[in-house]
Scaffold this active site. Structure first.
Site, PDB file in Angstrom:
ATOM      1  N   LEU A 110       0.714  -1.500  -0.086  1.00 44.76           N
ATOM      2  CA  LEU A 110       0.006  -0.057  -0.006  1.00 44.76           C
ATOM      3  C   LEU A 110       0.783   1.062  -0.137  1.00 44.76           C
ATOM      4  O   LEU A 110       1.833   1.358   0.818  1.00 44.76           O
ATOM      5  CB  LEU A 110      -0.786  -0.077   1.064  1.00 44.76           C
ATOM      6  CG  LEU A 110      -1.799  -1.126   1.300  1.00 44.76           C
ATOM      7  CD1 LEU A 110      -2.646  -1.360   2.555  1.00 44.76           C
ATOM      8  CD2 LEU A 110      -3.144  -0.921   0.021  1.00 44.76           C
ATOM      9  N   HIS A 145       3.742 -10.245   9.800  1.00 45.62           N
ATOM     10  CA  HIS A 145       4.886 -10.827   9.188  1.00 45.62           C
ATOM     11  C   HIS A 145       5.736 -11.947   9.824  1.00 45.62           C
ATOM     12  O   HIS A 145       6.138 -12.070  11.014  1.00 45.62           O
ATOM     13  CB  HIS A 145       6.066  -9.427   9.058  1.00 45.62           C
ATOM     14  CG  HIS A 145       7.131  -9.947   8.112  1.00 45.62           C
ATOM     15  ND1 HIS A 145       7.127  -9.626   6.736  1.00 45.62           N
ATOM     16  CD2 HIS A 145       8.375 -10.049   8.584  1.00 45.62           C
ATOM     17  CE1 HIS A 145       8.223  -9.939   6.244  1.00 45.62           C
ATOM     18  NE2 HIS A 145       9.146 -10.286   7.232  1.00 45.62           N
TER      19      HIS A 145
HETATM   20  C1  GRF Z   1       1.438 -15.339   6.743  1.00 47.47           C
HETATM   21  O1  GRF Z   1       2.625 -16.038   6.827  1.00 47.47           O
HETATM   22  C2  GRF Z   1       1.918 -14.100   7.055  1.00 47.47           C
HETATM   23  O2  GRF Z   1       2.525 -13.731   8.086  1.00 47.47           O
HETATM   24  C3  GRF Z   1       2.310 -13.446   5.656  1.00 47.47           C
HETATM   25  O3  GRF Z   1       1.608 -14.141   4.615  1.00 47.47           O
HETATM   26  C4  GRF Z   1       1.136 -15.250   5.275  1.00 47.47           C
HETATM   27  C5  GRF Z   1      -0.129 -15.490   5.273  1.00 47.47           C
HETATM   28  O4  GRF Z   1      -0.825 -16.573   5.364  1.00 47.47           O
HETATM   29  N1  GRF Z   1       2.292 -11.983   5.751  1.00 47.47           N
HETATM   30  P1  GRF Z   1      -2.433 -16.949   5.511  1.00 47.47           P
HETATM   31  O5  GRF Z   1      -2.977 -16.571   4.143  1.00 47.47           O
HETATM   32  O6  GRF Z   1      -2.799 -16.064   6.582  1.00 47.47           O
HETATM   33  O7  GRF Z   1      -2.654 -18.220   5.612  1.00 47.47           O
END
Ligand code: GRF
Length: 192
Positions: A96, A112
Site C-alpha cells: 500500500l 509478518h
Molecule cells: C503469513 O505467513 C503472514 O505472516 C504473511 O503471509 C502469510 C499469510 O498466510 N504475511 P495466511 O494467508 O494467513 O494463511
C-alpha cells in the site's frame, strides 16, 4: 453501517490461504472481542480465504489490481462506505502506498513471518535457516510507508531446530501467527 458496543469496524485484506483471517474471525466471534469484521477484501478472485469469509457470512469483495492508483481509490471508497476503523493485512501481497496510508488515516496492522527488523520482505524462513539463526518468529506491526518497518506491537519467537526446513519452520511460525494476531489487536485497542 451499524456500529455496536464500541467494537472497531475491521476490514481484513487477504491475497491467498487466509489462515490468519480464520484466526481473526474466530477471535471476533468471542464475547469480549474488541473488533467486528465488517469486510474481507481480496485482490485475488481465487483466494481461499474468501471461503472462510463466506462461511462466516462476512461481507467480502474482490478488487481487481490493474494498477495501484485505481486499486487504492476503490479500496478507500469501500472502506469509508463501511466505516472501517482498522485494517488488518493478513497475507495481503500488495504494497500500500504512503499516499493511501495517509488518506486512510487510521491504523493498519500487518503480520509478518519473521522477527522484524530481521528479514523484511519475502522468503523469510529460508533466509533464517541459511543464516543459521537460533530463533525465528512472527511480528505484528503497524504499517507505515516503508516495507515491514512500522512500530512493532507484538512479537513471539520460536526455536529453529537443526532438522528444520523452510517448510517445517513456516508451519511452526504460522501456529504462532494465529495466536499473536488477535493478541496484538487486543494490545493495540485495549489502550485506546
Ligand atoms: C503469513 O505467513 C503472514 O505472516 C504473511 O503471509 C502469510 C499469510 O498466510 N504475511 P495466511 O494467508 O494467513 O494463511
Amino acid at each position: 453501517m451499524e456500529k455496536s458496543s464500541g467494537k472497531k469496524n475491521t476490514a481484513v485484506l487477504i491475497s491467498g490461504r487466509g489462515s490468519n483471517l480464520k484466526s481473526l474471525i474466530k477471535y471476533s466471534t468471542t464475547k469480549k472481542s474488541l473488533i467486528r469484521i465488517v469486510l474481507v477484501i481480496s485482490d485475488n478472485f481465487g483466494a481461499k480465504g474468501l471461503i472462510y469469509a463466506n462461511k462466516s457470512k462476512i461481507n467480502n469483495i474482490v478488487i481487481r489490481y490493474s494498477n495501484r492508483k485505481s486499486f487504492e481509490d476503490r479500496l478507500l471508497k469501500v472502506l469509508n462506505k463501511n466505516n472501517v476503523d482498522l485494517i488488518c493485512l493478513a497475507g495481503f501481497m500488495k504494497i500500500l502506498s504512503g499516499k493511501f496510508i495517509k488518506k486512510f488515516n487510521k491504523t493498519i496492522l500487518n503480520i509478518h513471518p519473521s522477527l522484524l527488523p530481521k528479514y523484511k520482505g519475502l522468503n523469510t524462513h529460508n533466509r533464517a535457516i541459511q543464516n543459521k539463526d537460533k530463533y525465528s518468529g512472527a511480528t505484528v506491526h503497524i504499517v507505515n510507508d516503508k516495507l515491514d518497518s512500522g512500530k512493532i506491537i507484538l512479537q513471539k519467537k520460536v526455536k529453529i531446530l537443526k532438522s528444520d526446513s523452510g517448510k517445517s519452520l513456516e508451519k511452526k511460525v504460522l501456529k504462532i501467527e494465529h495466536k499473536i494476531y488477535p493478541k496484538a489487536v487486543i494490545k493495540l485497542l485495549a489502550s485506546d
